[in-house]
Design an enzyme around this catalytic site. Structure first.
Site, PDB file in Angstrom:
ATOM      1  N   ASP A 233      -8.396  -5.803  -6.332  1.00  0.00           N
ATOM      2  CA  ASP A 233      -8.107  -4.760  -5.348  1.00  0.00           C
ATOM      3  C   ASP A 233      -9.109  -3.619  -5.530  1.00  0.00           C
ATOM      4  O   ASP A 233      -9.209  -3.041  -6.611  1.00  0.00           O
ATOM      5  CB  ASP A 233      -6.676  -4.259  -5.565  1.00  0.00           C
ATOM      6  CG  ASP A 233      -6.213  -3.263  -4.504  1.00  0.00           C
ATOM      7  OD1 ASP A 233      -7.066  -2.707  -3.788  1.00  0.00           O
ATOM      8  OD2 ASP A 233      -4.995  -3.040  -4.421  1.00  0.00           O
TER       9      ASP A 233
ATOM     10  N   CYS B 255       0.832  -1.202   0.000  1.00  0.00           N
ATOM     11  CA  CYS B 255       0.000   0.000   0.000  1.00  0.00           C
ATOM     12  C   CYS B 255       0.875   1.264   0.000  1.00  0.00           C
ATOM     13  O   CYS B 255       1.746   1.418  -0.854  1.00  0.00           O
ATOM     14  CB  CYS B 255      -0.960  -0.052   1.177  1.00  0.00           C
ATOM     15  SG  CYS B 255      -2.304   1.164   1.102  1.00  0.00           S
TER      16      CYS B 255
ATOM     17  N   HIS C 208      -6.572  -6.307  -1.943  1.00  0.00           N
ATOM     18  CA  HIS C 208      -5.491  -5.373  -1.645  1.00  0.00           C
ATOM     19  C   HIS C 208      -4.528  -5.907  -0.590  1.00  0.00           C
ATOM     20  O   HIS C 208      -3.309  -5.800  -0.741  1.00  0.00           O
ATOM     21  CB  HIS C 208      -6.091  -4.048  -1.164  1.00  0.00           C
ATOM     22  CG  HIS C 208      -5.082  -2.966  -0.924  1.00  0.00           C
ATOM     23  ND1 HIS C 208      -4.405  -2.339  -1.938  1.00  0.00           N
ATOM     24  CD2 HIS C 208      -4.626  -2.406   0.236  1.00  0.00           C
ATOM     25  CE1 HIS C 208      -3.580  -1.438  -1.441  1.00  0.00           C
ATOM     26  NE2 HIS C 208      -3.687  -1.461  -0.117  1.00  0.00           N
TER      27      HIS C 208
END
Length: 462
Positions: free
Chosen positions: A373, A280, A407
């Protein structure tokens, strides 16, 4: 309301009891006069056993679950449950049918229903879900206690939980996040804040910096697991921890360079370079480290951006202005969670100056992306970075793309976190992912990450 159950040891009789309006005349007579005889005689069967081997293992190691001593074709429920350090309960269940020998072996037997369907030996672990929605399963104390997973066997299909229905057998499994001999050291060196995990042995060991994203604070479970596999790992905090800034207002790359120098200076860390494992926002920073820091020779970016976003990046005299988000592109999921996948525009179109110069990276880069994601389009960012490398005649990057993965790609058998709360945001965030595909991605990616680091951080022939 009673627990909704189906005991299929004697299917015709039990279905007749449950649905008397479908009875034939002969079945009706049976229903009226012999309902009490529908249980099977345990005394004529071998001893019922639920086994899980190994009962004590690392959290990224598989467990072989097996049931023996059942009647032939008996339908059963196997449940798994654990509580995290905050007392949050996570549970899963699956419905199986015993074979002719009265056995259910999760390595071979398909689940017919429950939280997953099909042959999934570790399905009870990666399908764990929180009793209270929007909770993410994160191990905090990685050294002195495991996650205790309780496995329970029921001789019926248990749709709902009931305190009056007791399991026929149970087994406890320990899931550890640190291996024998791994040492943990709190780090407060200069500005650097984090935790250093050192494997047992003489070394030197390949060194890795491990970073997470917008969750902030210090997250250790991935670093401690990686150390159990022979890596010297620095779990690095960079905001919302101790005397670090409460909020991330800018990325000061010199802080991360200081962390890299600290790791390389350790006598048991392999030289000349280190690796970075990141996800991230951490992956965006990790890619910047690969571009600007000579100490970084192998970088894994999990679902990150190829450009600087939201806050500026500073390194010595360099200031990289960020790409701003498009809040008007925020979508609201039916659950109420925020879907931010489309809030980032194309960096090449919006602000070329924000795009990280991946062609300057001295080392190798592995992009890991989940194609489901819902937080960002990691594949598009990774493909832009690879195209940029190719345009400069470079071939030091590659992509591992996983259809159906979300994600938060974590070590194997971690439950999918589809959505959760995130610090500083009033609504939960949607992370995405199909449960089965995400689990397969995590298992494969974890092995690829370790191979990547061993290949590029270990001297040839050692």
């Amino acid at each position: 309301m009673k627990s909704l159950e189906f005991n299929l040891a004697t299917p015709a009789i039990i279905l007749a009891l449950a649905f008397p309006w479908n009875l034939s005349p002969a079945q009706s007579l049976l229903h009226q006069g012999r309902a009490e005889s529908t249980t099977w005689c345990h005394c004529q069967l071998p001893m019922l056993q639920l086994t899980a081997n190994p009962a004590k293992a690392l959290a990224d190691e598989p467990v072989h679950i097996r049931v023996t001593g059942l009647p032939s074709s008996q339908v059963v429920t196997i449940k798994a449950s654990l509580k995290d350090e905050k007392g949050n309960l996570f549970q899963s269940k699956a419905f199986y049918r015993a074979n002719e020998a009265g056995e259910v072996d999760l390595a071979e037997a398909p689940a017919f229903g429950g939280d997953y369907v099909g042959v999934h030996p570790m399905g009870l672990f990666w399908s764990l879900k929180p009793e209270r929605a929007l909770r993410r399963l994160l191990k905090q104390d990685v050294m002195s206690s495991p996650f205790w997973v309780t496995l329970e066997l029921y001789d019926s299909v248990c749709i709902q939980d009931s305190a009056t229905v007791l399991p026929r057998a149970s087994q406890m499994v320990q899931r550890w996040f640190s291996g024998p001999g791994v040492q943990r050291q709190q780090i407060r060196e200069g500005r650097v804040r984090g935790t250093f995990f050192l494997p047992s042995g003489e070394g030197p060991f390949p060194g890795v910096i491990d970073m997470f994203g917008g969750i902030g604070g210090l997250v250790e479970f991935r670093a401690s697991l990686l150390a159990a596999h022979g890596f010297a790992v620095l779990a690095l905090a960079y905001f919302a921890y101790e005397d670090l800034p409460d909020k991330l207002l800018e990325v000061d790359l010199e802080y991360f360079e200081e962390a890299a120098n600290f790791l390389l200076a350790h006598p048991k860390v392999q030289r000349p370079g280190i690796g970075v494992l990141s996800v991230c926002k951490g992956a965006e920073i990790g890619l910047a480290m690969a571009c600007y820091l000579k100490q970084v020779v192998a970088t894994v970016c999990i679902n990150g951006s190829n450009a600087i976003t939201e806050v500026p990046l500073r390194y010595k005299d360099l200031v990289v202005t960020p790409i701003n988000l498009f809040p008007e592109r925020t979508q609201l999921h039916i659950s109420g969670a925020l879907r931010l996948r489309h809030c980032r525009g194309d960096p090449w179109e919006l602000n070329r100056q924000s795009v990280l110069p991946v062609e300057k990276a001295r080392g190798w880069i592995l992009f890991i992306v989940g194609e489901n994601d819902e937080f960002l389009d990691g594949r598009a960012h990774a493909e832009q970075a690879l195209a940029q490398l190719r345009s400069h005649g470079r071939s030091n990057g590659r992509i591992l793309a996983y259809p159906g993965a979300g994600h938060l790609i974590e070590p194997p058998y971690a439950p999918l976190c589809y959505m959760s709360w995130n610090p500083g945001i009033s609504l939960p965030l949607l992370w995405g992912g199909d449960r089965v595909a995400h689990a397969a991605a995590q298992e494969h990616a974890w092995g690829e990450i370790q191979k990547f680091f061993r290949q590029h951080l270990t001297p040839a022939g050692s």
